[in-house]
Design a protein around this motif. Structure first.
Motif, PDB file in Angstrom:
ATOM      1  N   GLU A 338      -4.901 -11.137  -6.855  1.00 29.89           N
ATOM      2  CA  GLU A 338      -4.084 -10.166  -6.117  1.00 29.89           C
ATOM      3  C   GLU A 338      -3.310 -10.854  -5.000  1.00 29.89           C
ATOM      4  O   GLU A 338      -2.189 -10.464  -4.673  1.00 29.89           O
ATOM      5  CB  GLU A 338      -4.989  -9.075  -5.564  1.00 29.89           C
ATOM      6  CG  GLU A 338      -5.664  -8.242  -6.651  1.00 29.89           C
ATOM      7  CD  GLU A 338      -6.701  -7.292  -6.104  1.00 29.89           C
ATOM      8  OE1 GLU A 338      -6.560  -6.073  -6.293  1.00 29.89           O
ATOM      9  OE2 GLU A 338      -7.662  -7.764  -5.464  1.00 29.89           O
ATOM     10  N   LEU A 355      -4.143  -2.544 -16.108  1.00 29.55           N
ATOM     11  CA  LEU A 355      -4.821  -1.503 -15.351  1.00 29.55           C
ATOM     12  C   LEU A 355      -4.805  -1.834 -13.866  1.00 29.55           C
ATOM     13  O   LEU A 355      -4.551  -2.980 -13.469  1.00 29.55           O
ATOM     14  CB  LEU A 355      -6.270  -1.356 -15.832  1.00 29.55           C
ATOM     15  CG  LEU A 355      -6.461  -0.934 -17.298  1.00 29.55           C
ATOM     16  CD1 LEU A 355      -7.946  -0.895 -17.642  1.00 29.55           C
ATOM     17  CD2 LEU A 355      -5.795   0.399 -17.592  1.00 29.55           C
ATOM     18  N   ARG A 356      -5.081  -0.826 -13.035  1.00 28.21           N
ATOM     19  CA  ARG A 356      -5.113  -1.017 -11.579  1.00 28.21           C
ATOM     20  C   ARG A 356      -6.124  -2.107 -11.219  1.00 28.21           C
ATOM     21  O   ARG A 356      -7.249  -2.144 -11.732  1.00 28.21           O
ATOM     22  CB  ARG A 356      -5.498   0.292 -10.886  1.00 28.21           C
ATOM     23  CG  ARG A 356      -5.523   0.182  -9.356  1.00 28.21           C
ATOM     24  CD  ARG A 356      -6.056   1.456  -8.729  1.00 28.21           C
ATOM     25  NE  ARG A 356      -5.127   2.566  -8.908  1.00 28.21           N
ATOM     26  CZ  ARG A 356      -4.146   2.865  -8.074  1.00 28.21           C
ATOM     27  NH1 ARG A 356      -3.940   2.116  -7.001  1.00 28.21           N
ATOM     28  NH2 ARG A 356      -3.368   3.895  -8.307  1.00 28.21           N
ATOM     29  N   THR A 357      -5.744  -3.004 -10.333  1.00 29.71           N
ATOM     30  CA  THR A 357      -6.604  -4.114  -9.940  1.00 29.71           C
ATOM     31  C   THR A 357      -7.677  -3.652  -8.960  1.00 29.71           C
ATOM     32  O   THR A 357      -7.693  -2.504  -8.519  1.00 29.71           O
ATOM     33  CB  THR A 357      -5.770  -5.243  -9.327  1.00 29.71           C
ATOM     34  OG1 THR A 357      -5.131  -4.766  -8.134  1.00 29.71           O
ATOM     35  CG2 THR A 357      -4.715  -5.744 -10.307  1.00 29.71           C
ATOM     36  N   TYR A 394      -2.928  -3.201  -0.341  1.00 31.31           N
ATOM     37  CA  TYR A 394      -3.433  -3.071  -1.709  1.00 31.31           C
ATOM     38  C   TYR A 394      -4.965  -2.951  -1.731  1.00 31.31           C
ATOM     39  O   TYR A 394      -5.620  -3.424  -2.656  1.00 31.31           O
ATOM     40  CB  TYR A 394      -2.952  -4.206  -2.608  1.00 31.31           C
ATOM     41  CG  TYR A 394      -3.271  -5.619  -2.156  1.00 31.31           C
ATOM     42  CD1 TYR A 394      -4.382  -6.300  -2.666  1.00 31.31           C
ATOM     43  CD2 TYR A 394      -2.451  -6.296  -1.268  1.00 31.31           C
ATOM     44  CE1 TYR A 394      -4.673  -7.594  -2.288  1.00 31.31           C
ATOM     45  CE2 TYR A 394      -2.721  -7.598  -0.891  1.00 31.31           C
ATOM     46  CZ  TYR A 394      -3.828  -8.240  -1.396  1.00 31.31           C
ATOM     47  OH  TYR A 394      -4.104  -9.540  -1.017  1.00 31.31           O
ATOM     48  N   ASN A 396      -6.517  -0.412  -2.416  1.00 28.78           N
ATOM     49  CA  ASN A 396      -6.829   0.399  -3.595  1.00 28.78           C
ATOM     50  C   ASN A 396      -6.368  -0.255  -4.882  1.00 28.78           C
ATOM     51  O   ASN A 396      -6.366   0.360  -5.949  1.00 28.78           O
ATOM     52  CB  ASN A 396      -6.185   1.788  -3.465  1.00 28.78           C
ATOM     53  CG  ASN A 396      -6.789   2.597  -2.341  1.00 28.78           C
ATOM     54  OD1 ASN A 396      -7.990   2.555  -2.108  1.00 28.78           O
ATOM     55  ND2 ASN A 396      -5.941   3.328  -1.617  1.00 28.78           N
ATOM     56  N   PHE A 398      -3.470  -2.968  -7.014  1.00 29.48           N
ATOM     57  CA  PHE A 398      -2.068  -2.857  -7.412  1.00 29.48           C
ATOM     58  C   PHE A 398      -1.951  -1.917  -8.600  1.00 29.48           C
ATOM     59  O   PHE A 398      -2.635  -2.090  -9.615  1.00 29.48           O
ATOM     60  CB  PHE A 398      -1.500  -4.226  -7.786  1.00 29.48           C
ATOM     61  CG  PHE A 398      -1.205  -5.104  -6.618  1.00 29.48           C
ATOM     62  CD1 PHE A 398      -0.103  -4.854  -5.811  1.00 29.48           C
ATOM     63  CD2 PHE A 398      -2.034  -6.172  -6.300  1.00 29.48           C
ATOM     64  CE1 PHE A 398       0.173  -5.650  -4.714  1.00 29.48           C
ATOM     65  CE2 PHE A 398      -1.767  -6.986  -5.215  1.00 29.48           C
ATOM     66  CZ  PHE A 398      -0.663  -6.722  -4.415  1.00 29.48           C
ATOM     67  N   THR A 399      -1.111  -0.912  -8.460  1.00 28.14           N
ATOM     68  CA  THR A 399      -0.846   0.002  -9.568  1.00 28.14           C
ATOM     69  C   THR A 399       0.079  -0.686 -10.557  1.00 28.14           C
ATOM     70  O   THR A 399       1.112  -1.230 -10.172  1.00 28.14           O
ATOM     71  CB  THR A 399      -0.182   1.290  -9.058  1.00 28.14           C
ATOM     72  OG1 THR A 399      -1.046   1.906  -8.105  1.00 28.14           O
ATOM     73  CG2 THR A 399       0.085   2.258 -10.204  1.00 28.14           C
ATOM     74  N   PRO A 400      -0.289  -0.730 -11.832  1.00 22.97           N
ATOM     75  CA  PRO A 400       0.568  -1.432 -12.799  1.00 22.97           C
ATOM     76  C   PRO A 400       1.927  -0.770 -12.972  1.00 22.97           C
ATOM     77  O   PRO A 400       2.044   0.454 -12.912  1.00 22.97           O
ATOM     78  CB  PRO A 400      -0.248  -1.375 -14.097  1.00 22.97           C
ATOM     79  CG  PRO A 400      -1.165  -0.208 -13.931  1.00 22.97           C
ATOM     80  CD  PRO A 400      -1.486  -0.143 -12.458  1.00 22.97           C
ATOM     81  N   ASN A 401       2.930  -1.571 -13.187  1.00 26.40           N
ATOM     82  CA  ASN A 401       4.245  -1.030 -13.550  1.00 26.40           C
ATOM     83  C   ASN A 401       4.196  -0.396 -14.924  1.00 26.40           C
ATOM     84  O   ASN A 401       4.890   0.593 -15.191  1.00 26.40           O
ATOM     85  CB  ASN A 401       5.284  -2.148 -13.532  1.00 26.40           C
ATOM     86  CG  ASN A 401       5.421  -2.816 -12.182  1.00 26.40           C
ATOM     87  OD1 ASN A 401       4.760  -3.812 -11.912  1.00 26.40           O
ATOM     88  ND2 ASN A 401       6.256  -2.264 -11.316  1.00 26.40           N
ATOM     89  N   GLU A 403       1.119   0.766 -17.499  1.00 24.95           N
ATOM     90  CA  GLU A 403      -0.326   0.892 -17.651  1.00 24.95           C
ATOM     91  C   GLU A 403      -0.737   0.714 -19.109  1.00 24.95           C
ATOM     92  O   GLU A 403      -0.233   1.398 -20.002  1.00 24.95           O
ATOM     93  CB  GLU A 403      -0.794   2.259 -17.141  1.00 24.95           C
ATOM     94  CG  GLU A 403      -2.303   2.410 -17.154  1.00 24.95           C
ATOM     95  CD  GLU A 403      -2.763   3.695 -16.480  1.00 24.95           C
ATOM     96  OE1 GLU A 403      -3.965   4.007 -16.571  1.00 24.95           O
ATOM     97  OE2 GLU A 403      -1.908   4.382 -15.874  1.00 24.95           O
TER      98      GLU A 403
END
Length: 471
Positions: A338, A355-357, A394, A396, A398-401, A403
């Motif tokens: 990250e 997926l979200r890290t 971050y 929470n 990183f939200t993927p561009n 998914e």
């Protein structure tokens, strides 16, 4: 505050730590002596040292005592709290494992429910270490297993079956039946754990589609070299891969961090320096923020530049041919992975696929007793990390561009049927037809949610580690 030598980040280097001046005291128990050592170091180094209890209970066992000191995360009460500090009874084992050396079969896997809410499980092999017992037994990425030592995996027994004891274990393989359910096969494989040094540079290839020349690298942990070695073997291996990519004229890059829990910041800086567009040794990759006690000591010892990690000048850098980099992620992607995403963002587009890290924007150091009187090692969080724009939002993840989950049918690395790599290739190649050409359909498999991943058991638990400069 008195300065003493400590071991930091798997390397024997001099660090600063505090201890109380000792006077003649009553005889204390071994636990109390260790606990006092733990508390002294936490007062100096712990990022939340202003939250430590003023009068800790030294009479507790060391693990319990350490836990009582932590400013533990709570979604409601302490959303800024600690999720990552830990202690280990053997500092030597701690340091070895953080450099990728451990006693293992070399089998990495996920454990999955057969059905949502069910207790019965099966395993999926995510990858196998080369030259390991698992490799010798014939395991490969995507294989299934259903039993260990003849016992079917369940929610209540899987951990003990997989991790208890160092003796030989027998795995029963699995296969897909006509309905898409994983069932027992007639294949068994035997493995005995052994001490292995894992090479984190796992796979690389060039994918060519029309005018697109796409470099693809699978990197499992940020480790500069083997445990105990002063040679940065694995950093150099990445240098060689990127030199090859540069010679091949790549114009797109995909980095696979789906199983990367983190590691050395120095290796993250090295990899970022191979990728960053237009970066120089004057540009900041990341910034470290420590507590108010240790900050002036570090500044006095190392100067103000210590708190900024700058890019390296790398002749193998491919950033000049890139406008973006694709990073493949999962819920296990953490820490130094990250940090690299965050650190590159000011310099180029970073496209996250997966997926979200995990969400770990803090770093740790390894603290041990240089006199070897105390055998314990502690790995406390000591700093928070920012990029050159002072951004660190971050916690929470990183939200993927885009998914995507890799699912329960796994393909060899570099195979375009893999959902994560396939999505990245679709975004690069640009058309639905192109996506279908590289592979889009996977078999239907009946399965519930993941229960466990061996990746999350790895030493470090999503930590990133710092080294001090040599003087």
């Amino acid at each position: 505050m008195k300065v003493k030598n400590l071991v930091l980040l798997l390397a024997v280097v001099s660090l600063l730590a505090s201890c109380r001046e000792k006077t003649i005291e009553p005889v204390v128990t071994a636990d109390q002596e260790v606990n006092e050592w733990v508390y002294d170091n936490m007062k100096t180094w712990y990022y939340w040292n202003d939250k430590l209890p003023a009068a800790p209970n030294y009479g507790q066992g060391t693990s319990q005592f350490f836990e009582s000191l932590l400013y533990r995360f709570d979604a409601t009460l302490r959303p800024d709290g600690d999720r990552f500090s830990w202690i280990q009874e053997s500092a030597d084992e701690l340091k070895a494992s953080l450099s990728g050396e451990s006693k293992t079969t070399g089998l990495e896997f996920r454990v999955v429910r057969y059905s949502s809410g069910g207790n019965d499980l099966f395993g999926i092999v995510t990858y196998v270490l080369p030259n390991s017992p698992a490799a010798a037994a014939g395991f490969k990425r995507g294989d299934y297993f259903t039993k260990v030592n003849g016992q079917a995996l369940t929610v209540s027994n899987y951990y003990n079956l997989l991790y208890t004891g160092d003796s030989k274990k027998t795995f029963t393989g699995g296969t897909l039946d006509g309905s898409g359910r994983v069932v027992d096969s007639n294949v068994t494989r035997e493995m005995t754990p052994t001490v292995l040094q894992a090479n984190p540079v796992h796979f690389d290839t060039l994918i060519t589609k029309g005018a697109k020349r796409i470099g693809y690298v699978v990197y499992h942990q940020f480790i500069p070299g083997p445990n105990g070695s002063s040679t940065k073997t694995y950093d150099q291996q990445l240098d060689n891969i990127f030199a090859k990519f540069k010679g091949q004229g790549i114009n797109e890059l995909v980095i696979d961090f789906r199983y990367n829990r983190g590691g050395y910041v120095s290796s993250a800086t090295n990899l970022a320096s191979l990728i960053g567009r237009g970066v120089t040794s004057s540009d900041v990759f990341s910034i470290k923020e420590y507590n108010k006690v240790i900050t002036p000591e570090l500044e006095k010892q190392y100067g103000k530049d210590f708190f900024s990690d700058k890019f390296l000048t790398k002749t193998q850098n491919v950033g000049g041919n890139l406008s973006r980099v694709f990073v493949l992620t999962s819920g296990s992607t953490a820490s130094a992975s990250e940090l690299l995403i965050n650190g590159l963002k000011p310099y180029m587009d970073v496209v996250v696929v997966g997926l979200r890290t995990t969400g770990k924007n803090v770093g740790s150091i390894t603290l041990s007793d240089d006199k070897k009187k105390i055998k314990w090692g502690i790995q406390p969080i000591v700093s928070k990390s920012f990029n050159s724009q002072r951004k660190s939002e971050y916690t929470n993840g990183f939200t993927p561009n885009f998914e995507k989950s890799e699912g329960v049918v796994l393909y060899p690395y570099g195979d375009a049927r893999d959902p994560l790599l396939g999505e990245a290739l679709f975004q690069i190649l640009g058309t639905r037809a192109a996506r279908q050409a590289v592979g889009e359909e996977t078999p239907t498999v009946k399965a519930g949610a993941d229960v466990y991943s061996s990746i999350d058991e790895k030493a470090g638990g999503g930590n990133m580690f710092y080294e001090l400069p040599r003087r």
